[in-house]
Design a protein around this motif. Structure first.
Motif, short mmCIF file in Angstrom:
data_model
loop_
_atom_site.label_atom_id
_atom_site.label_comp_id
_atom_site.label_asym_id
_atom_site.label_seq_id
_atom_site.Cartn_x
_atom_site.Cartn_y
_atom_site.Cartn_z
N GLU A 273 0.86 -1.17 -0.12
CA GLU A 273 -0.02 -0.01 0.04
C GLU A 273 0.96 1.20 0.10
OE1 GLU A 273 -1.34 -1.98 3.21
OE2 GLU A 273 -2.92 -2.87 2.37
N ILE A 274 1.86 0.95 0.72
CA ILE A 274 2.83 2.48 0.68
C ILE A 274 3.45 2.63 -0.86
CG2 ILE A 274 5.14 3.07 1.58
CD1 ILE A 274 4.17 2.25 4.35
N SER A 275 3.92 1.61 -1.40
CA SER A 275 4.65 1.80 -2.61
C SER A 275 3.65 2.20 -3.61
CB SER A 275 5.36 0.55 -3.23
OG SER A 275 4.31 -0.37 -3.43
N ALA A 276 2.34 1.69 -3.52
CA ALA A 276 1.29 2.40 -4.57
C ALA A 276 0.89 3.84 -4.05
CB ALA A 276 -0.30 1.65 -4.29
N THR A 402 3.60 6.03 9.08
CA THR A 402 3.28 5.68 7.67
C THR A 402 4.12 6.83 7.03
OG1 THR A 402 1.27 4.74 8.44
CG2 THR A 402 1.35 5.24 6.25
N LEU A 403 3.96 7.96 7.25
CA LEU A 403 4.64 9.10 6.41
C LEU A 403 6.08 8.73 6.37
CD1 LEU A 403 2.40 11.94 7.89
CD2 LEU A 403 2.30 11.26 5.50
N ILE A 404 6.78 8.47 7.77
CA ILE A 404 8.15 8.19 7.57
C ILE A 404 8.32 7.27 6.31
CG2 ILE A 404 10.14 7.06 8.82
CD1 ILE A 404 8.69 8.35 11.49
N MET A 405 7.81 5.95 6.34
CA MET A 405 7.83 5.20 5.32
C MET A 405 7.63 5.65 4.11
SD MET A 405 6.73 1.69 7.42
CE MET A 405 5.27 1.91 7.77
N LEU A 406 6.45 6.36 3.96
CA LEU A 406 6.13 6.84 2.50
C LEU A 406 7.38 7.77 2.09
CD1 LEU A 406 3.79 6.75 0.89
CD2 LEU A 406 2.73 8.44 2.18
N ALA A 407 7.74 8.62 2.83
CA ALA A 407 8.68 9.64 2.52
C ALA A 407 9.91 9.02 1.81
CB ALA A 407 8.97 10.57 3.58
N HIS A 408 10.27 7.84 2.65
CA HIS A 408 11.54 6.93 2.35
C HIS A 408 11.30 6.18 1.12
CE1 HIS A 408 13.25 7.86 6.45
NE2 HIS A 408 14.21 7.45 5.76
N GLU A 409 10.06 5.88 0.98
CA GLU A 409 9.62 5.26 -0.34
C GLU A 409 9.81 5.99 -1.60
OE1 GLU A 409 8.24 1.58 -0.17
OE2 GLU A 409 8.38 1.66 -2.62
N VAL A 410 9.25 7.28 -1.34
CA VAL A 410 9.61 8.14 -2.61
C VAL A 410 10.94 8.48 -2.65
CG1 VAL A 410 8.87 10.56 -3.20
CG2 VAL A 410 7.17 9.27 -2.09
N ALA A 411 12.00 8.46 -1.77
CA ALA A 411 13.23 8.59 -1.96
C ALA A 411 14.01 7.45 -2.31
CB ALA A 411 13.73 9.12 -0.56
N GLY A 412 13.30 6.44 -2.54
CA GLY A 412 13.89 5.40 -3.06
C GLY A 412 14.84 4.64 -1.92
#
Ligand code: F6R
Length: 589
Positions: A273-276, A402-412
């Motif tokens: 869900e985070i990567s989507a 969730t936002l910590i993981m989301l920001a890192h996901e966007v940062a690769g």
């Protein structure tokens, strides 16, 4: 706000069933409650100001009735203003969640027609409008009920009983209503949680639908065409989480203690869900994070996280202010709502406005199957389990994680995001010891005479300071204010007197040196300085140690303020789960 529950079916000990259901809905408001039952051809009404507590009702068995737990909007907290409300003749009873925004003109019109009002509420007009229509037409049909509802402005969920035909009608505009079908009859409530034990199947009533419940069966009508439509029944979801206290004295302490487990579960389950969502952010031309209260501070934390980790600007808007910012939304915008309940009216309204402008809708959300869940294009479920204390604790840290993981996901860097959250979960677990909690209890004792408190943070710790102030004030009733550390000298410091408690967030990041200067300025005015960080400093009068977890700092910083608010509340004799004037699910604007 308010919680509503109704039943039509086999005669049963309905008064006690209704009280039981209302207790599960008290999170929606608890200043007064009331019940109406069809008994021997008339409506028996009981209502009272105050929480339901251990109330019992001795009423005969009945096959039709409903109940309401109130959060006052129009009219004080009195027995008379508690729902249900009756028309002049006692034929119609009404319970209502929401606000009838045009009630003044409707009431004036009805009074001119000779109707006598017994309460100061907006809701009572609905009962008299039904009476007026019945004078003209005799029978109230789903169409006439729909026409009455059409006259009401604002967000509402309404249930009415016509005692003459022993029929219950229901309709809604944005505020939720869930129909239930069970072996003994039909039920309806603000939240499916109240239907457990009574329903096997549920249908989420949609705006523009009228439900007619008679003799235990439900018929559904589309208001615009007045065509009968089939309900979309689905299985009532199981209660997958423990809703008891699990040995804790109250839900606030239980939910604070659950935070390490919640964060670990999230880090292990939310990857897809985070990567989507990260993909949607990357595709969007402008992302907005929207939330109210505690959720807004999680959203503001998100804007700092995206800036420092993903080097990406993400806008932050408070839910109730969104409509003043919506003008530049396009069909390339992405609006992500943060919400525990998924029912917050300001959020739902913001999302409807965003949808009207063609934006893509996302959610970071705890309550599955809520209104928000059903309206968004993509969602990251928090899976934090039911949050029953009115104060948000575990849902807040879950949103920030969730936002910590989301920001890192966007940062690769998805692995780093997950690792930070797991490290913070272990750090929180290490804090939840008798000794560490005892230290916070001691600070609550030291500050027991305080009437005001200030909390400062900079950078990533600034939203934490705002959330800390909210947590402390809403449960202890101490006036607490959070500030950006740099703003102190621009006015706020005038309020600091000798002994004023000042909480200073001093993490191991670039904000530390400047925030320590702020602490020194407060100390120079003889404020009582409580430092929170992983390293003590001479500026602090008292030090609360939390492990250094890098960019996951907001997760460990939240706990000391939650605990301080909690223990200050206990010292003052306040109910930590149901603070005065509040409700868990804010379904009015
Ligand atoms: C404070 C608190 C509220 C909620 C706010 C939004 O402890 O619980 O400020 O955070 O009412 O609620 P949700 O997250 O349900 O949209």
């Amino acid at each position: 706000m308010c919680g509503i529950y109704g039943y039509v079916g086999e005669p049963t000990n309905l008064a006690s069933d209704i009280l039981c259901a209302l207790k599960t809905l008290e999170y929606r408001g608890y200043d007064s409650w009331g019940v109406a039952l069809g008994v021997n051809g008339h409506l028996e009404v009981r209502k009272s100001a105050g929480k339901i507590g251990d109330a019992t009702l001795s009423l005969p068995t009945s096959g039709i009735g409903f109940g309401h737990t109130r959060w006052a909007t129009h009219g004080g907290v009195t027995d008379a203003n508690a729902h249900p409300h009756l028309d002049c003749t006692g034929r119609f009873a009404v319970i209502h969640n929401g606000i009838v925004e045009n009630f003044r003109s409707l009431r004036a019109e009805l009074e001119l027609q000779g109707h006598h009002f017994r309460s100061e509420t907006d809701s009572e007009v609905i009962a008299h409008l039904l009476e007026e229509r019945s004078k003209q037409e005799g029978r109230i049909s789903p169409a006439t009920f729909g026409q009455v509802i059409d006259r009401l402005q604002g967000l509402s969920a309404i249930i009415a009983i016509d005692n003459e035909t022993r029929t219950m009608f229901a309709a809604k505009n944005v505020s939720p209503l869930v129909l239930g079908a069970g072996p003994d009859g039909s039920t309806i409530a603000s939240d499916a949680i109240a239907l457990h034990g009574k329903a096997e199947l549920i249908h989420h009533l949609e705006d523009g639908q009228v439900a007619e419940i008679h003799g235990g069966s439900v018929r559904l009508w589309d208001l615009a065409s007045m065509r009968e439509i089939a309900p979309t029944w689905r299985k009532l979801p199981d209660r997958s989480f423990d809703t008891g206290l699990a040995g804790h004295p109250d839900f606030m302490s239980k939910e604070m203690a659950e935070q390490p487990d919640v964060l670990e579960r999230l880090a292990r389950t939310a990857n897809g869900e985070i990567s989507a969502m990260a993909h949607a952010i990357q595709e969007s031309y402008g992302t907005f994070l929207v939330g109210c209260g505690t959720a807004s501070y999680a959203a503001l934390t998100g804007s700092y996280l995206f800036s420092r980790i993903a080097k990406r600007h993400v806008n932050f808007v408070v839910g109730s202010e969104f409509k003043y910012h919506e003008h530049f939304l396009t069909n390339r915008s992405l609006v992500i709502a943060l919400s525990q309940s998924g029912e917050t009216a300001d959020i739902i309204e913001a999302m409807l406005a965003a949808r009207a402008r063609g934006a893509r809708l996302g959610a970071i959300l705890n309550a599955e199957q809520s209104t928000l869940d059903r309206m968004v294009d993509l969602c990251i479920p928090l899976r934090a389990g039911p949050e029953q204390c009115v104060l948000s604790t575990k849902a807040y840290t879950a949103k920030v994680a969730t936002l910590i993981m989301l920001a890192h996901e966007v940062a690769g860097q998805p692995d780093l995001g997950r690792k930070l959250v797991l490290d913070a979960a272990s750090a929180l677990r290490s804090l939840l010891t008798r000794a560490w909690i005892g230290r916070i209890q001691a600070i609550a004792e030291m500050t027991r005479a305080a009437t005001s408190m200030f909390i400062i943070g900079r950078g990533l710790s600034y939203p934490t300071a705002l959330e800390a102030a909210l947590k402390i004030k809403e449960v202890s009733y101490i006036h607490a204010e959070g500030f950006a550390g740099g703003e102190l000298k621009h006015g706020v410091i005038a309020l600091v007197e000798p002994g004023t408690p000042c909480i200073v967030y001093a993490p191991e990041d670039e904000s530390r040196r400047d925030i320590i200067s702020g602490a020194m300025e407060l100390k120079a005015r003889r404020g009582f300085i409580v430092g929170i960080g992983s390293r003590n400093d001479p500026a602090f009068d008292v030090f609360v140690e939390v492990p250094d977890v890098g960019d996951a700092a907001p997760l460990v910083q939240a706990l000391p303020a939650q605990m301080l608010g909690y223990h200050s509340a206990l010292i003052r004799g306040n109910d930590p789960d149901k603070p005065r004037n509040l409700a868990k699910s804010v379904t009015v604007k």
